[in-house]
Write a protein that holds these residues in place. Structure first.
Motif, PDB file in Angstrom:
ATOM      1  N   THR A  49       0.653  -1.088   0.104  1.00 45.48           N
ATOM      2  CA  THR A  49      -0.012   0.007   0.028  1.00 45.48           C
ATOM      3  C   THR A  49       0.836   1.223   0.042  1.00 45.48           C
ATOM      4  O   THR A  49       0.581   2.161  -0.813  1.00 45.48           O
ATOM      5  CB  THR A  49      -0.987  -0.082   1.214  1.00 45.48           C
ATOM      6  N   LEU A  50       1.798   1.211   0.747  1.00 47.05           N
ATOM      7  CA  LEU A  50       2.813   2.565   0.864  1.00 47.05           C
ATOM      8  C   LEU A  50       3.426   2.629  -0.590  1.00 47.05           C
ATOM      9  O   LEU A  50       3.613   3.757  -0.980  1.00 47.05           O
ATOM     10  CB  LEU A  50       3.686   2.136   1.960  1.00 47.05           C
ATOM     11  N   GLN A  51       3.890   1.503  -1.091  1.00 50.47           N
ATOM     12  CA  GLN A  51       4.348   1.752  -2.362  1.00 50.47           C
ATOM     13  C   GLN A  51       3.456   2.165  -3.498  1.00 50.47           C
ATOM     14  O   GLN A  51       3.931   3.107  -4.457  1.00 50.47           O
ATOM     15  CB  GLN A  51       4.933   0.301  -3.047  1.00 50.47           C
ATOM     16  N   GLU A  56       2.292   7.002  -7.020  1.00 49.19           N
ATOM     17  CA  GLU A  56       1.257   7.922  -7.428  1.00 49.19           C
ATOM     18  C   GLU A  56       1.853   9.344  -7.190  1.00 49.19           C
ATOM     19  O   GLU A  56       1.732  10.420  -7.926  1.00 49.19           O
ATOM     20  CB  GLU A  56       0.020   7.692  -6.768  1.00 49.19           C
ATOM     21  N   LYS A  57       2.409   9.568  -5.600  1.00 53.86           N
ATOM     22  CA  LYS A  57       2.766  11.032  -5.430  1.00 53.86           C
ATOM     23  C   LYS A  57       3.720  11.088  -6.039  1.00 53.86           C
ATOM     24  O   LYS A  57       4.116  12.433  -6.460  1.00 53.86           O
ATOM     25  CB  LYS A  57       3.104  10.532  -4.054  1.00 53.86           C
ATOM     26  N   ILE A 265      12.402   6.242   3.115  1.00 56.75           N
ATOM     27  CA  ILE A 265      11.221   5.501   4.041  1.00 56.75           C
ATOM     28  C   ILE A 265      11.740   5.296   5.524  1.00 56.75           C
ATOM     29  O   ILE A 265      12.999   4.778   5.540  1.00 56.75           O
ATOM     30  CB  ILE A 265      10.646   4.458   3.516  1.00 56.75           C
ATOM     31  N   SER A 266      11.228   6.228   6.516  1.00 59.24           N
ATOM     32  CA  SER A 266      11.670   5.930   7.779  1.00 59.24           C
ATOM     33  C   SER A 266      11.521   4.573   8.566  1.00 59.24           C
ATOM     34  O   SER A 266      12.274   4.281   9.278  1.00 59.24           O
ATOM     35  CB  SER A 266      11.471   7.275   8.705  1.00 59.24           C
ATOM     36  N   GLU A 275      11.571  -0.546  -3.154  1.00 62.09           N
ATOM     37  CA  GLU A 275      12.534  -1.160  -3.923  1.00 62.09           C
ATOM     38  C   GLU A 275      11.320  -1.828  -4.985  1.00 62.09           C
ATOM     39  O   GLU A 275      10.424  -2.001  -4.944  1.00 62.09           O
ATOM     40  CB  GLU A 275      13.046  -2.404  -3.147  1.00 62.09           C
ATOM     41  N   PHE A 276      11.998  -2.085  -6.300  1.00 59.67           N
ATOM     42  CA  PHE A 276      11.204  -2.819  -7.298  1.00 59.67           C
ATOM     43  C   PHE A 276      11.775  -3.948  -7.844  1.00 59.67           C
ATOM     44  O   PHE A 276      13.350  -4.202  -7.942  1.00 59.67           O
ATOM     45  CB  PHE A 276      10.694  -1.673  -8.345  1.00 59.67           C
ATOM     46  N   SER A 277      10.922  -4.883  -8.641  1.00 60.57           N
ATOM     47  CA  SER A 277      11.575  -5.991  -9.323  1.00 60.57           C
ATOM     48  C   SER A 277      10.544  -6.180 -10.403  1.00 60.57           C
ATOM     49  O   SER A 277       9.665  -5.717 -10.357  1.00 60.57           O
ATOM     50  CB  SER A 277      11.789  -7.227  -8.210  1.00 60.57           C
ATOM     51  N   ALA A 278      11.098  -7.062 -11.502  1.00 56.93           N
ATOM     52  CA  ALA A 278      10.160  -7.328 -12.498  1.00 56.93           C
ATOM     53  C   ALA A 278       8.968  -8.292 -11.928  1.00 56.93           C
ATOM     54  O   ALA A 278       7.871  -8.229 -12.489  1.00 56.93           O
ATOM     55  CB  ALA A 278      11.047  -8.117 -13.678  1.00 56.93           C
TER      56      ALA A 278
END
Length: 282
Positions: A49-51, A56-57, A265-266, A275-278
């Motif tokens: 959800t945070l991602q 979007e932000k 991110i604290s 972080e992102f991955s395929a």
């Protein structure tokens, strides 16, 4: 493009982070505090959800999506799905239409960010135009038995009404609507069905056509005219770009956008949201 599922309930639960530990549920078996609820929601949905919120932000700062663009995508989906629109959304994990609209908006933001990095040549556009087939509208009668299909085809040739015989169709979603499938383009239907449908003239009825679903009797009820190259250039450009998009490319663009926005991110438990991955981008 990948589909993000944004639930207002999850977002609301994360907002409980600063709340007190007062009981949100009381019972003789024990109470559940707001802190307990927040922690449970955070553990289960927090990173995803945070991602979503962060993507979007970050993207909304440099790219814009209008209400008209979202409306166009939502209306197209409604046209394709028909009366089962809301139930279909729920099957795919959306809470309601507003939840789906949030997802469409986020997908369009991502699409604009990714499309910006893709080049399209004049040769590719002209080839896309040559290959393009306008949408058609068709109705069908589907049965799994070939003999039954031949029987229905014979009745149609002898003058029976298509909409009456469509009630015998095993496609329950269209049987009550005269077999109407609405408008569709290439790459949507079963390949054998699509080939047969596009070969028909307007109002022509096919012989039984075998597909992976059974035997279809198809009638094309309307066809859209092919517009000029100049009129279609923008649409074709988007289609060619979409055909070039890979999951690795989506990941790279999102990583670059987060880096440019200096995202940090604290909460150590939610660090993975940056972080992102395929695999996550699918």
């Amino acid at each position: 493009m990948k589909k993000w599922i944004l639930s207002g309930f999850m977002v609301g639960a994360l907002a409980l982070a600063g709340c007190s530990s007062s009981a949100i549920m009381k019972s003789d078996a024990g109470n559940i505090s707001q802190d307990e609820l927040y922690q449970a929601m955070k553990d289960k949905y927090g990173t995803q959800t945070l991602q979503q919120l962060a993507v979007e932000k970050v993207l909304a700062k440099n790219y814009s999506v209008s209400k008209a663009e979202v409306d166009a995508q939502v209306n197209k989906t409604k046209e394709q799905i028909g009366d089962s629109f809301l139930s279909t959304l729920q099957q795919y994990g959306f809470k309601d239409e507003n939840d789906y609209r949030n997802s469409v908006k986020l997908n369009l933001l991502e699409q604009k960010a990714v499309f910006k990095t893709i080049k399209v040549t004049d040769k590719e556009l002209k080839q896309a135009y040559d290959d393009y087939k306008p949408e058609i509208r068709a109705r069908h009668i589907l049965v799994t038995d070939e003999a039954k299909a031949n029987e229905i085809a014979a009745k149609l040739k002898s003058g029976s009404k298509f909409e009456d015989l469509a009630k015998e169709s095993e496609d329950t979603a269209t049987a009550s609507k005269g077999g109407d499938l609405g408008w569709f383009g290439t790459g949507v239907m079963d390949p054998d069905f699509e080939k047969a449908a596009y070969a028909l003239e307007k109002d022509q009825i096919s012989d039984p056509i075998k597909s992976s679903y059974g035997y279809h009797i198809i009638q094309v009820t309307d066809k859209k005219e092919k517009k000029s190259f100049e009129e279609m250039k923008k649409t074709l450009t988007e289609q060619v770009k979409q055909s070039k998009v890979t999951q690795d490319q989506i990941v790279k663009v999102l990583k670059d956008e987060f880096k440019k926005a200096d995202v940090s991110i604290s909460d150590k438990d939610l660090k993975a949201a940056a972080e992102f991955s395929a695999k996550a981008a699918q």
